[in-house]
Design a protein around this motif. Structure first.
Motif, PDB file in Angstrom:
ATOM      1  N   THR A 117      -0.418  10.105   7.039  1.00  0.00           N
ATOM      2  CA  THR A 117      -1.669   9.548   7.576  1.00  0.00           C
ATOM      3  C   THR A 117      -1.408   8.757   8.852  1.00  0.00           C
TER       4      THR A 117
ATOM      5  N   PRO B 204       0.821  -1.216   0.000  1.00  0.00           N
ATOM      6  CA  PRO B 204       0.000   0.000   0.000  1.00  0.00           C
ATOM      7  C   PRO B 204       0.851   1.262   0.000  1.00  0.00           C
TER       8      PRO B 204
ATOM      9  N   TYR C  12      -2.641  14.228   9.500  1.00  0.00           N
ATOM     10  CA  TYR C  12      -2.354  15.013  10.717  1.00  0.00           C
ATOM     11  C   TYR C  12      -3.115  16.332  10.688  1.00  0.00           C
TER      12      TYR C  12
ATOM     13  N   THR D 282       4.754   9.711   2.626  1.00  0.00           N
ATOM     14  CA  THR D 282       5.794  10.524   3.292  1.00  0.00           C
ATOM     15  C   THR D 282       6.924   9.678   3.870  1.00  0.00           C
ATOM     16  N   ASP D 283       6.650   8.429   4.199  1.00  0.00           N
ATOM     17  CA  ASP D 283       7.745   7.530   4.585  1.00  0.00           C
ATOM     18  C   ASP D 283       8.339   6.857   3.352  1.00  0.00           C
TER      19      ASP D 283
HETATM   20  C1  LIG Z   1       9.941  15.642   6.593  1.00  0.00           C
HETATM   21  C2  LIG Z   1       9.277  14.535   7.369  1.00  0.00           C
HETATM   22  C3  LIG Z   1       9.032  14.709   8.720  1.00  0.00           C
HETATM   23  C4  LIG Z   1       8.431  13.694   9.469  1.00  0.00           C
HETATM   24  N1  LIG Z   1       8.204  13.894  10.800  1.00  0.00           N
HETATM   25  C5  LIG Z   1       7.629  12.937  11.535  1.00  0.00           C
HETATM   26  C6  LIG Z   1       7.399  13.134  12.927  1.00  0.00           C
HETATM   27  O1  LIG Z   1       7.708  14.185  13.494  1.00  0.00           O
HETATM   28  N2  LIG Z   1       6.812  12.119  13.632  1.00  0.00           N
HETATM   29  C7  LIG Z   1       6.430  10.952  13.032  1.00  0.00           C
HETATM   30  O2  LIG Z   1       5.883  10.065  13.720  1.00  0.00           O
HETATM   31  N3  LIG Z   1       6.638  10.731  11.706  1.00  0.00           N
HETATM   32  C8  LIG Z   1       7.227  11.681  10.955  1.00  0.00           C
HETATM   33  N4  LIG Z   1       7.443  11.482   9.611  1.00  0.00           N
HETATM   34  C9  LIG Z   1       7.089  10.175   9.033  1.00  0.00           C
HETATM   35  C10 LIG Z   1       5.737  10.106   8.275  1.00  0.00           C
HETATM   36  O3  LIG Z   1       5.267  11.376   7.887  1.00  0.00           O
HETATM   37  C11 LIG Z   1       4.641   9.399   9.100  1.00  0.00           C
HETATM   38  O4  LIG Z   1       5.058   8.129   9.531  1.00  0.00           O
HETATM   39  C12 LIG Z   1       3.330   9.294   8.274  1.00  0.00           C
HETATM   40  O5  LIG Z   1       2.277   9.118   9.180  1.00  0.00           O
HETATM   41  C13 LIG Z   1       3.314   8.152   7.267  1.00  0.00           C
HETATM   42  O6  LIG Z   1       2.058   8.151   6.621  1.00  0.00           O
HETATM   43  P1  LIG Z   1       1.933   8.016   5.022  1.00  0.00           P
HETATM   44  O7  LIG Z   1       0.500   7.960   4.701  1.00  0.00           O
HETATM   45  O8  LIG Z   1       2.726   9.078   4.362  1.00  0.00           O
HETATM   46  O9  LIG Z   1       2.626   6.588   4.830  1.00  0.00           O
HETATM   47  P2  LIG Z   1       3.282   5.950   3.506  1.00  0.00           P
HETATM   48  O10 LIG Z   1       4.645   6.521   3.289  1.00  0.00           O
HETATM   49  O11 LIG Z   1       2.336   5.982   2.366  1.00  0.00           O
HETATM   50  O12 LIG Z   1       3.425   4.444   4.030  1.00  0.00           O
HETATM   51  C14 LIG Z   1       4.211   4.115   5.149  1.00  0.00           C
HETATM   52  C15 LIG Z   1       4.099   2.602   5.378  1.00  0.00           C
HETATM   53  O13 LIG Z   1       2.783   2.270   5.817  1.00  0.00           O
HETATM   54  C16 LIG Z   1       2.164   1.345   4.913  1.00  0.00           C
HETATM   55  N5  LIG Z   1       0.740   1.727   4.898  1.00  0.00           N
HETATM   56  C17 LIG Z   1       0.250   2.984   4.719  1.00  0.00           C
HETATM   57  N6  LIG Z   1      -1.069   2.991   4.899  1.00  0.00           N
HETATM   58  C18 LIG Z   1      -1.448   1.723   5.175  1.00  0.00           C
HETATM   59  C19 LIG Z   1      -2.696   1.092   5.462  1.00  0.00           C
HETATM   60  N7  LIG Z   1      -3.848   1.771   5.510  1.00  0.00           N
HETATM   61  N8  LIG Z   1      -2.702  -0.234   5.722  1.00  0.00           N
HETATM   62  C20 LIG Z   1      -1.544  -0.948   5.707  1.00  0.00           C
HETATM   63  N9  LIG Z   1      -0.335  -0.406   5.435  1.00  0.00           N
HETATM   64  C21 LIG Z   1      -0.285   0.909   5.186  1.00  0.00           C
HETATM   65  C22 LIG Z   1       2.906   1.497   3.609  1.00  0.00           C
HETATM   66  O14 LIG Z   1       2.852   0.332   2.823  1.00  0.00           O
HETATM   67  C23 LIG Z   1       4.320   1.779   4.113  1.00  0.00           C
HETATM   68  O15 LIG Z   1       4.945   0.587   4.510  1.00  0.00           O
HETATM   69  C24 LIG Z   1       8.037  12.475   8.838  1.00  0.00           C
HETATM   70  C25 LIG Z   1       8.276  12.309   7.460  1.00  0.00           C
HETATM   71  C26 LIG Z   1       8.887  13.320   6.743  1.00  0.00           C
HETATM   72  C27 LIG Z   1       9.122  13.120   5.265  1.00  0.00           C
END
Ligand SMILES: Cc1cc2nc3c(=O)[nH]c(=O)nc-3n(C[C@H](O)[C@H](O)[C@H](O)COP(=O)(O)OP(=O)(O)OC[C@H]3O[C@@H](n4cnc5c(N)ncnc54)[C@H](O)[C@@H]3O)c2cc1C
Length: 296
Positions: free
Chosen positions: A121, A40, A88, A45-46
């Protein structure tokens, strides 16, 4: 060979493949047909950080960003429900969540900067399974549950215990996190959240502390404490809670609780901090939590 001064591409983009399923059942059917093939992709962002760094090993992704069944915040009866795609920005802007789930709103407000908050998210934060993530301590304090869905159906699991070790979790390769369920906070609980990092935003936690306590006549009737970045997974401080339950909010209980907390957590030295610093900060945050609770 890149031109001098040109940006270096660390990942070869044509090697990656992203598809957008029509809806939730389409996504789940694909994941069931080819287990382990599709990963997925939510806000990215990760995942995009890994791509940028040339460390994104997986190749085939399903964009779940537009699936409505994974979106939305609803507060109904005994529970609040947050779709896995809740960002967020949505959490911190939700006034009803702010009234009851202060810890989660604080975690959302202190995660990254505005761009990250708009795309990142809660489902991604959970599934990325970092012990330094900022929402998990709040989710543990609130006794959150997760709904996991696959083509076979759905199951609810307690969030506590969902992560069994570093980057390990109870999520099948054919499953998605659909939503998070939070029992509503009963009146009278005082809540405290603090993230300690190098900077206020855009910094990963060195220690993250979430606590809630119910105080009656100067005594702690009940208490919940969870910490991030001090163990391979987010940690609920059960032993420290036990010491505090029934105690007066006074110095002797605090000192004992700080010692117990020191034995309960298992921080490490890494690029962001040292085990010694994390231990001291965790103990200081416990003191600050109890001061805030005592001050009402
Ligand atoms: C500049 C920057 C700053 C950040 N600061 C912080 C911070 O201060 N604190 C913090 O905790 N994090 C931080 N992060 C990390 C990130 O933003 C969070 O972990 C975010 O919540 C990931 O969500 P996403 O939807 O972008 O995940 P994605 O990058 O889309 O996915 C992350 C992982 O989750 C899996 N996944 C996503 N959604 C689902 C679902 N519904 N079911 C099953 N698997 C799923 C994906 O396959 C992947 O393995 C930061 C990132 C960046 C780039």
């Amino acid at each position: 060979m890149p031109r001098r001064g040109a940006a270096r591409v660390r990942s070869y983009l044509p090697a990656y493949h992203l598809e957008a399923p029509r809806d939730l059942s389409d996504a789940l059917e694909r994941m069931a047909r080819e287990p382990g093939v599709w990963q997925p992709f939510a806000g990215g962002t990760d995942l995009m950080v890994l791509l940028e760094a040339g460390k994104l090993a997986h190749r085939d992704f399903l964009s779940i960003w537009n699936i409505p069944e994974l979106s939305g915040i609803e507060i109904a009866g005994e529970y609040a429900f947050l779709g896995a795609l809740t960002t967020y920005t949505e959490i911190r802007g939700h006034s009803a969540l702010a009234r009851e789930f202060l810890l989660l709103c604080r975690a959302a407000a202190e995660t990254g900067g505005m761009a990250t908050q708009n795309r990142g998210t809660i489902g991604g934060n959970i599934a990325n399974a970092s012990p330094a993530a900022d929402t998990p301590p709040a989710l543990v304090v609130y006794d959150a549950e997760l709904e996991l869905v696959s083509a076979k159906g759905s199951r609810w699991v307690p969030y506590r215990g969902f992560h069994s070790g570093y980057k390990e979790m109870d999520l099948g390769s054919d499953e998605l996190i659909r939503r998070v369920r939070l029992p509503r906070v009963k009146a009278g609980w005082k809540q405290y959240y603090r993230k300690v990092g190098t900077r206020r935003a855009q910094a990963i936690s060195k220690v993250c502390f979430a606590g809630a306590a119910l105080v009656e006549s100067g005594r702690i009737k009940d208490v919940r404490i969870a910490l991030g970045s001090v163990a391979p997974t987010v940690l609920r401080a059960h032993e420290t809670e036990k010491i505090l339950r029934g105690e007066e909010l006074a110095q002797p209980a605090l000192e004992l609780a700080q010692n117990v907390l020191g034995r309960e957590i298992a921080p490490i030295d890494d690029m962001r901090s040292t085990a010694r610093y994390r231990l001291r900060v965790a103990q200081n945050l416990l003191a600050e939590f109890l001061e805030v609770v005592a001050a009402g």
